[in-house]
Design a protein around this motif. Structure first.
Motif, mmCIF file in Angstrom:
data_model
loop_
_atom_site.group_PDB
_atom_site.id
_atom_site.type_symbol
_atom_site.label_atom_id
_atom_site.label_comp_id
_atom_site.label_asym_id
_atom_site.label_seq_id
_atom_site.Cartn_x
_atom_site.Cartn_y
_atom_site.Cartn_z
ATOM 1 N N ILE A 98 0.954 -1.026 -0.093
ATOM 2 C CA ILE A 98 0.042 -0.052 -0.091
ATOM 3 C C ILE A 98 0.913 1.300 -0.122
ATOM 4 O O ILE A 98 0.733 2.097 -0.775
ATOM 5 C CB ILE A 98 -1.116 0.111 1.243
ATOM 6 N N MET A 99 1.941 1.439 0.940
ATOM 7 C CA MET A 99 2.699 2.374 0.828
ATOM 8 C C MET A 99 3.699 2.680 -0.384
ATOM 9 O O MET A 99 3.483 3.768 -0.839
ATOM 10 C CB MET A 99 3.756 2.180 1.976
ATOM 11 N N ALA A 100 4.024 1.495 -0.938
ATOM 12 C CA ALA A 100 4.470 1.781 -2.519
ATOM 13 C C ALA A 100 3.345 2.235 -3.228
ATOM 14 O O ALA A 100 4.079 3.053 -4.241
ATOM 15 C CB ALA A 100 5.149 0.235 -2.728
ATOM 16 N N PHE A 101 2.433 1.716 -3.480
ATOM 17 C CA PHE A 101 1.441 2.221 -4.114
ATOM 18 C C PHE A 101 1.104 3.955 -4.097
ATOM 19 O O PHE A 101 1.002 4.506 -5.129
ATOM 20 C CB PHE A 101 0.001 1.484 -4.081
ATOM 21 N N ILE A 102 0.957 4.396 -2.803
ATOM 22 C CA ILE A 102 0.721 5.478 -2.630
ATOM 23 C C ILE A 102 2.016 6.448 -3.051
ATOM 24 O O ILE A 102 1.602 7.471 -3.634
ATOM 25 C CB ILE A 102 0.312 5.710 -1.153
ATOM 26 N N VAL A 103 3.162 6.088 -2.588
ATOM 27 C CA VAL A 103 4.247 6.943 -2.981
ATOM 28 C C VAL A 103 4.677 7.000 -4.338
ATOM 29 O O VAL A 103 5.191 7.949 -4.789
ATOM 30 C CB VAL A 103 5.505 6.430 -1.955
ATOM 31 N N SER A 104 4.390 5.974 -5.078
ATOM 32 C CA SER A 104 4.692 5.938 -6.506
ATOM 33 C C SER A 104 3.434 6.521 -7.294
ATOM 34 O O SER A 104 3.540 6.559 -8.488
ATOM 35 C CB SER A 104 4.624 4.484 -7.003
ATOM 36 N N GLY A 105 2.260 7.166 -6.762
ATOM 37 C CA GLY A 105 1.517 7.822 -7.172
ATOM 38 C C GLY A 105 0.562 6.911 -7.889
ATOM 39 O O GLY A 105 -0.253 7.154 -8.780
ATOM 40 N N GLY A 106 0.308 5.541 -7.423
ATOM 41 C CA GLY A 106 -0.404 4.700 -8.066
ATOM 42 C C GLY A 106 0.362 3.842 -9.121
ATOM 43 O O GLY A 106 -0.472 2.932 -9.892
#
Length: 110
Positions: A98-106
């Motif tokens: 989830i953190m990777a998804f958010i930080v990468s802008g989806g």
């Protein structure tokens, strides 16, 4: 080092906040382990993905609310929002994903 920083009021405040933030990512007391979908605007169905950091805010007078941290994409900053508990839906996905998804802008997907 902790004792030295604890004696300087302004430095203590900054030091403690940074120390807690780092601990939230890598420490024994990881804080970003409860991913949620938050409804920000029920009438428009606007939602955001974040992490519950406090299940109870009764100690500051908000018994029916939770604290949710919304990380920003491409950044290590974020916003802390306070929302009614009924506007928070737990997610079953892994917190790291989830953190990777958010930080990468989806962009990052598993």
């Amino acid at each position: 080092m902790d004792k030295l920083f604890a004696q300087l009021p302004f430095v203590k405040m900054i030091y403690t906040a940074v120390k807690d933030l780092i601990g939230a990512f890598v420490g024994d007391k990881k804080s970003f382990d409860k991913p949620v979908l938050v409804t920000l605007s029920p009438s428009n169905n606007v939602q955001a993905i974040g992490f519950v950091t406090q299940q109870s805010l009764e100690y500051i007078g908000f018994a029916d609310k939770v604290a949710v941290y919304l990380p920003q994409s491409y950044n290590f900053a974020g916003n802390l929002i306070v929302v009614p508990k009924d506007q928070v839906t737990p997610l079953t996905a892994d917190s790291g994903d989830i953190m990777a998804f958010i930080v990468s802008g989806g962009v990052t997907a598993h």
